[in-house]
Design an enzyme around this catalytic site. Structure first.
Site: not given
Ligand SMILES: *[C@@H]1O[C@H](CO)[C@@H](O)[C@H](O)[C@H]1NC(C)=O
Ligand SMILES: *[C@@H]1O[C@H](CO)[C@@H](O)[C@H](O)[C@H]1NC(C)=O
Ligand SMILES: *[C@@H]1O[C@H](CO)[C@@H](O)[C@H](O)[C@H]1NC(C)=O
Ligand SMILES: *[C@@H]1O[C@H](CO)[C@@H](O)[C@H](O)[C@H]1NC(C)=O
Ligand SMILES: *[C@@H]1O[C@H](CO)[C@@H](O)[C@H](O)[C@H]1NC(C)=O
Ligand SMILES: *[C@@H]1O[C@H](CO)[C@@H](O)[C@H](O)[C@H]1NC(C)=O
Length: 806
Positions: A309, A464, A493, A675, A756
């Site tokens: 947040y 950054e 960048d 397996s 992701h």
């Protein structure tokens, strides 16, 4: 800085993009009153009228080619043709201008949250260029350096006495040499050498040389019975993210860490090979020090006190244990490391007593270093002092916006502004200079009557370097809007510190990049007419971390790309470019102008490439993403993981997988059955095939729509036009939301911020991208039961993605 604080608070109420309201996809409202219904009906009718008659006219190029641009571009629905825009963006960026911007940014310190005049200057330039820009601030928890010391003490028998006393054998300078040629290196207010998010402390103890400080390097020492507890680690930079070197030292009970740069990692461009040292030549200056963050980046980026947040003033703060180190650390140069390394000669195991991983890139052998690990005897100790001031302080993103005809299709492009040093000519201000040229060029296009089809947002991120803070907090704040509207994020960048083009991207963006690089002339043409594409190997890496795309790609599911020019370490001799003295005082304007990019031609090239790439995303009526490439890439990733499992069963490894494995723990006994995982792979392949089929279908439908949109449709066939408009909008929505399908709400095991399922930074590398991170990490841990869980999650998202395209 109370005055700055007030300023930022008055600004923060009116961030430009906060006023753009876009309904999230498929949101359903509960309307209970008739009045509300009527208002909505009226608004809808008006909206429909606008959409039916104005938007399609502005949208489709058939119209755009025939109208002359109107004098007042901001309020008209017409625009200049795409070809004319491309010509402006190819001709406008200028090396001399980029040089001017670079000179400004590198003239003084601009650590995160420290230089408000650079923030205002950036905003003012963008406004001068004709782009509306505002400042978005966050209150973040970060550290600034107060003091440091590193000294080697030896216990000596005092003369004429039985007693012994401690003598300083070596006092490290912890300073980089001031060079007459390079004025940045002598600035009064230059920034000391230190680590972002390092712990304060004053420790004295024997020390151990730990190679690159990877997980397995420490394991090798444990297996060789080298005592680590209570000692200080002396580690080389390289291989994995620096914070992880310190994390493992801390976990093993070590009490401090010293990180040095070994010239053995500079490829062929070294003094040992006869190359001149900076400033006389392109090899590393021996006193150069790599500053940098030691945050445990692969767990979560952003402000460590506000995971997930935005760090707005007054929000609750979380404890930082587990996300930043608790033991002190400092970075040093190889000049300062030499006496420490030499003092270990002959003590403890030598590289040949350990394994091949300890014998790589021993760049200080020619200086008489044997690279024994130690530990140093009890009468030879290091005193490491690190004093950091921790504060919660504002930092500032500059956000510029050009509203397009469409407000719910948005392209975001960004670069960070903050640097570890007063200079930062390469990292990040080659990107900042290029960004200013991109924005100036778009401004020129606006003045000639251009209005973009999609909305374009420009970002100059702060913080950054400490942990992708400015971009992460911003994405966290605007997540609902970005999820609904953001088509792609384009990051630069370091724009240039060498001649070799590099890119990492979501596969959705591959085709767009291939197209644009073939349109940009190379600044170094050995054959006339060569483009950037002609001189590039066309390798697009998978997204890892280490720059501002991380929150977009891995947290919000927005297809992202990161690109720039860098050195080519494979090139013979020094033809691959000068050594880039990363995060050191020598990443200066003088270095850039002398070795990095003399004449700033690569800056200009990067500005053209970035601008044209952005224009393609913003202007092509059918969004130029390619779903087929994503589906093909996913098939490839699945096969790779399968090969990896086969190798795990057979117990064979490749050099590459071995290198990667150096970063992580050895697998424990298998949990569950291999397996069973193998069998469920078939389902993954089936899911990927159905995604591929859907993707090919969607791409060819989109290609057909693109073709129709390119044709001249006479005005009296307005119904065809309106119908086409709605078809394209539908196709575009599917492109826009495709990447989002791969988000998993619970996030990855042990690091839920990362949502992701296909891309994440490697848990044990920090920078490099891992594909199917949940699955790969389970296999690495030999936890096959968990691997099976991940196969199910991945299959689910792939099926969801395939369905979303139907
Ligand atoms: C963009 O459009 C939105 C919605 O109409 C508006 O609120 C905002 O002020 C505009 N921004 C700019 C920079 O024109
Ligand atoms: C801020 O940046 C400018 C331009 O680079 C520089 O001249 C100035 O010294 C910096 N200010 C501070 C307080 O560091
Ligand atoms: C570090 O600790 C030692 C021993 O307690 C002390 O003598 C020394 O003054 C301390 N150094 C600093 C810079 O605080
Ligand atoms: C380390 O110590 C263990 C237990 O004392 C011993 O078995 C082993 O041989 C030692 N290993 C080395 C490399 O000295
Ligand atoms: C230009 O390219 C040639 C051939 O690849 C190379 O030898 C030369 O160093 C390059 N020059 C620059 C300035 O990059
Ligand atoms: C999409 O990608 C596929 C596979 O690389 C390629 O064959 C196809 O031409 C691409 N489509 C477009 C419109 O670029």
């Amino acid at each position: 800085m109370p005055r700055l604080h007030e300023k930022m608070e008055s600004n923060e109420r009116t961030p430009l993009i906060a006023t753009v309201h876009v309904a999230p996809p498929r949101q359903r409202y509960q309307h209970s009153t008739v009045r509300r219904f009527c208002t909505i009906a009226l608004c809808s009718t008006l909206l429909m009228a606008t959409v039916f008659f104005l938007v399609p006219l502005a949208f489709l190029p058939g119209h755009r080619h025939h109208r002359q641009p109107l004098p007042s571009p901001h309020h008209s629905t017409t625009s200049i043709p795409y070809k004319e825009l491309q010509a402006i963006l190819l001709n406008e960026p200028k090396a001399e201008k980029a040089q001017e911007w670079s000179k400004y940014y590198t003239a003084g310190p601009h650590l995160a949250g420290k230089n408000y005049s650079q923030v205002l200057w950036t905003q003012e330039r963008w406004e001068d260029f004709g782009i509306k820009a505002g400042i978005v601030a966050y209150d973040v928890y970060i550290n600034y350096p107060l003091g440091h010391r590193l000294a080697l003490y030896e216990k000596k028998k005092a003369k004429d006495s039985e007693a012994s006393e401690w003598k300083v054998k070596f006092e490290a300078s912890l300073e980089e040499d001031v060079l007459e040629e390079d004025p940045t290196t002598g600035l009064e207010n230059r920034i000391p050498t230190f680590h972002g998010y390092s712990a304060s402390g004053n420790v004295t103890a024997p020390y151990v040389y730990v190679n690159y400080g990877t997980y397995q390097d420490y394991e090798d020492l444990v297996n060789a019975n080298v005592s680590l507890k209570g000692k200080i680690a002396l580690a080389k930079y390289g291989g994995i993210f620096r914070g992880l070197k310190i994390k493992r030292a801390q976990d093993l009970g070590m009490i401090g860490a010293v990180l040095f740069t070994d010239p053995g990692d500079d490829g062929g461009v070294t003094e040992e090979n006869g190359v001149g040292l900076y400033p006389d030549g392109p090899a590393r200056n021996p006193s150069s020090v790599q500053r940098g963050s030691t945050q445990f980046l692969s767990v979560a980026p952003g402000d460590p006190t506000t995971p997930g947040y935005p760090s707005k003033p007054g929000v609750p703060r979380q404890p930082v244990d587990g996300s930043i180190p608790s033991i002190p650390s400092i970075p040093i140069s190889y000049v300062d490391a030499l006496p420490l390394l030499k003092a270990l000669n002959g003590i403890g195991p030598a590289p040949k007593d350990l394994n091949k991983w300890w014998e790589r890139n021993l760049g200080l052998k020619y200086k008489g270093v044997e690279y024994n690990v130690g530990p140093s005897p009890d009468d030879l100790v290091l005193n490491l002092v690190n004093e950091q001031e921790y504060v919660t302080t504002p930092l500032w993103n500059v956000i510029g916006v050009i509203n397009g005809t469409l407000l719910d299709e948005v392209i975001v492009i960004g670069n960070h502004r903050d640097a570890w040093i007063a200079g930062g000519a390469g990292d990040p201000n080659s990107g900042s200079a290029a960004l200013n040229e991109v924005i100036r060029s778009f401004g020129v296009a606006l003045s000639k009557g251009w209005k973009p089809l999609r909305t374009i947002v420009f970002a100059s991120w702060d913080g950054e370097e400490y942990g992708l803070i400015g971009s992460t907090e911003w994405v966290e704040e605007y997540l609902p809007w970005l999820s609904a509207a953001n088509v792609a994020y384009v990051n630069v960048d370091v724009a240039t510190v060498g001649p070799s083009f590099k890119a990492a991207a979501s596969p959705l963006l591959n085709q767009a990049l291939y197209d644009i690089v073939s349109k940009i002339p190379s600044p170094n043409q050995t054959i006339s007419g060569q483009t950037v594409g002609d001189l590039w190997d066309h390798k697009i890496s998978t997204m890892g971390s280490g720059s501002d795309f991380t929150a977009f790609q891995d947290f919000a599911g927005i297809p992202s790309i990161d690109m720039g020019f860098g050195p080519d370490p494979e090139a013979p001799g020094d033809t691959g470019g000068a050594v880039y003295q990363y995060h050191s005082n020598y990443d200066s304007f003088y270095w850039m102008n002398t070795y990095g990019d003399p004449g700033f031609h690569y800056h200009e090239t990067m500005a053209k490439l970035w601008a044209l790439f952005t224009a393609k995303l913003a202007e092509t009526p059918v969004i130029p993403l390619n779903a087929t490439d994503y589906a093909l890439a996913i098939q490839g990733y699945i096969s790779n993981v399968e090969t990896k499992i086969d190798a795990a069963i057979a117990g064979t490894t490749t050099e590459e997988s071995e290198l990667e494995a150096r970063g992580r723990p050895s697998p424990s006994a298998p949990i569950g059955s291999i397996s069973k995982v193998k069998i469920s792979f078939r389902k993954l392949h089936e899911a990927a095939s159905s995604l591929l089929a859907a993707a090919i279908n969607h791409d060819s439908w989109a290609a057909k729509l693109a073709e129709e949109a390119g044709e001249d449709i006479p005005w009296w066939k307005w119904f065809t036009k309106v119908k086409l408009y709605f078809h394209i909008r539908r196709a575009n929505d599917k492109y826009k939301f495709l990447e989002r399908q791969f988000l998993y709400k619970e996030g990855l095991d042990g690091r839920p911020w990362f949502k992701h399922v296909i891309f994440a930074p490697g848990l044990w590398t920090g920078y490099a991208g891992a594909v199917f991170p949940g699955l790969q990490e389970s296999i690495d841990d030999r936890d096959f039961r968990n691997a099976k869980k991940w196969v199910g999650i991945i299959e689910g998202t792939i099926i969801k993605a395939a369905k979303s395209l139907k």
